[in-house]
Scaffold this active site. Sequence first.
Site, PDB file in Angstrom:
ATOM      1  N   GLY B  89       0.619  -1.127  -0.592  1.00  4.91           N
ATOM      2  CA  GLY B  89      -0.406   0.301  -0.066  1.00  4.91           C
ATOM      3  C   GLY B  89       0.911   1.428   0.078  1.00  4.91           C
ATOM      4  N   SER B 122       5.881  -4.893  -1.497  1.00  6.47           N
ATOM      5  CA  SER B 122       5.598  -3.872  -1.629  1.00  6.47           C
ATOM      6  C   SER B 122       6.081  -3.329  -0.475  1.00  6.47           C
ATOM      7  CB  SER B 122       4.376  -3.892  -2.554  1.00  6.47           C
ATOM      8  OG  SER B 122       4.678  -2.605  -2.887  1.00  6.47           O
ATOM      9  N   ALA B 123       5.156  -2.399   0.142  1.00  2.00           N
ATOM     10  CA  ALA B 123       5.112  -1.754   1.340  1.00  2.00           C
ATOM     11  C   ALA B 123       6.244  -2.189   2.357  1.00  2.00           C
ATOM     12  CB  ALA B 123       4.386  -0.578   1.742  1.00  2.00           C
ATOM     13  N   HIS B 159       8.691  -3.279  -7.460  1.00  2.00           N
ATOM     14  CA  HIS B 159       8.021  -2.676  -8.512  1.00  2.00           C
ATOM     15  C   HIS B 159       8.913  -2.102  -9.256  1.00  2.00           C
ATOM     16  CE1 HIS B 159       4.008  -3.034  -7.191  1.00  2.00           C
ATOM     17  NE2 HIS B 159       4.391  -2.861  -5.761  1.00  2.00           N
ATOM     18  N   GLU B 195       8.838  -6.465 -10.245  1.00  2.00           N
ATOM     19  CA  GLU B 195       7.231  -7.102 -10.064  1.00  2.00           C
ATOM     20  C   GLU B 195       7.654  -8.628 -11.297  1.00  2.00           C
ATOM     21  OE1 GLU B 195       4.233  -4.826 -11.613  1.00  2.00           O
ATOM     22  OE2 GLU B 195       4.027  -3.304 -10.194  1.00  2.00           O
TER      23      GLU B 195
END
Lengths: 240, 240
Positions: B89, B122-123, B159, B195
């Site tokens: 997020g 991700s985060a 990413h 990714e």
Amino acid sequence: MNRRLLLVSNSTLYGGGYLQHCQQNISDFFGKQVKRILFVPYALHDWDQYTKTARDKLNSLGYEVDSVHEAADPVKAVRKAEAIFIGGGNTFRLLKALYDNNLVTEIRKRVLQDGVPYMGSSAGTNVATVSINTTNDMPIIYPPSFSAIGLVPFNINPHYLDHDPNSRHMGETREQRITQYHEELNTPCVLGLREGSLLLVEGNTATLLGTTNARLFQRGKQTSEHEPGTDLSFLLTDAQ
Amino acid sequence: MNRRLLLVSNSTLYGGGYLQHCQQNISDFFGKQVKRILFVPYALHDWDQYTKTARDKLNSLGYEVDSVHEAADPVKAVRKAEAIFIGGGNTFRLLKALYDNNLVTEIRKRVLQDGVPYMGSSAGTNVATVSINTTNDMPIIYPPSFSAIGLVPFNINPHYLDHDPNSRHMGETREQRITQYHEELNTPCVLGLREGSLLLVEGNTATLLGTTNARLFQRGKQTSEHEPGTDLSFLLTDAQ
């Protein structure tokens, strides 16, 4: 209010030279009264090289350029500046250096109280707004605050980019990122300036200039598209 | 060191469902000993909805899920967790909430001292590293620091995206952004996880997994490309 601002989305447009796409706007904005412009190169690492780039371009338009990093006292340099231009680069690096040199309040005073014309491009446009919360840059340096110079009561997202429907990349789109910002309380509107766009502010009048539409995000409202030439003065009142 | 980490670049790969592309890695990582996973939903605004998404997926792989936001005392929840998963997020929002809830040090202790398995995507991968200086996210919230949990002595750029040679957009490329980070002093290396990539860390061994190459940026050195299966354990020593 004497405020005069030229807030440019991007320093360079695809296929053109540095500040080439907006050079007529720059000449119109500073006019013939301004002779010398104080340049702020803090957003890039090599301040000498960056100053040379800006100086060469602005010289070609008829302006002399002093760089704030060449001054013995940056605050005094701002106090006597006829006009200010903050260039693009990394917004976090830029804002940190502005705070380190005690220039945030000083520039605000000069522009809002004394009517010194202010031009920003990209990161230099970000720091002119309420905060750098809507920059696209990588947070390579921790600044003491995200609050910025606050020359206008809204935020800008420079280099605004539409989603590419053919992309397979799953990172958030620019629109999703700004929407996430507006999930937070008390967040101001965000003007997405596409590359080629610029905003001219003269006192309490704001006008979209350039060659591309801008996209406006207001918390809790539909986003809207605005064409070059549109009067966006309503953004300058606090209760948008 | 007991450390066990699964650091995923992205939660969703184009055309697939949530955590679908790495579900076999998740099962292998948590194995059959882990029964319950503590989920941290702080990176998205709607914690209930996000927990439902993560719970549905992890239930389907055979794990029960508790969310830290459902616990009366988040610190106690971390202290008794069998395993931790921090979802993706906005990295700034996530790190701020981790600090607000006194979880940064607590999670570090649990993972590095007690060997509690940690998964991030991700985060959640960003906050597992030295700092969030190389996140891609918009800085929508000001955290008290960019320093993160520090489970590994380097940074990650999730990413990670190669420059599109057909693009006319003039914003900095990802490579330019990371290069700007390395213009600053004392900055650790940055592993660009495209990714589809993920990094498995078991004690002092790090292995690249997934379907795409990773790109490694070391300050003052040439960048390098690494294929899935590569042993990247050298990144775990401080003097890379």
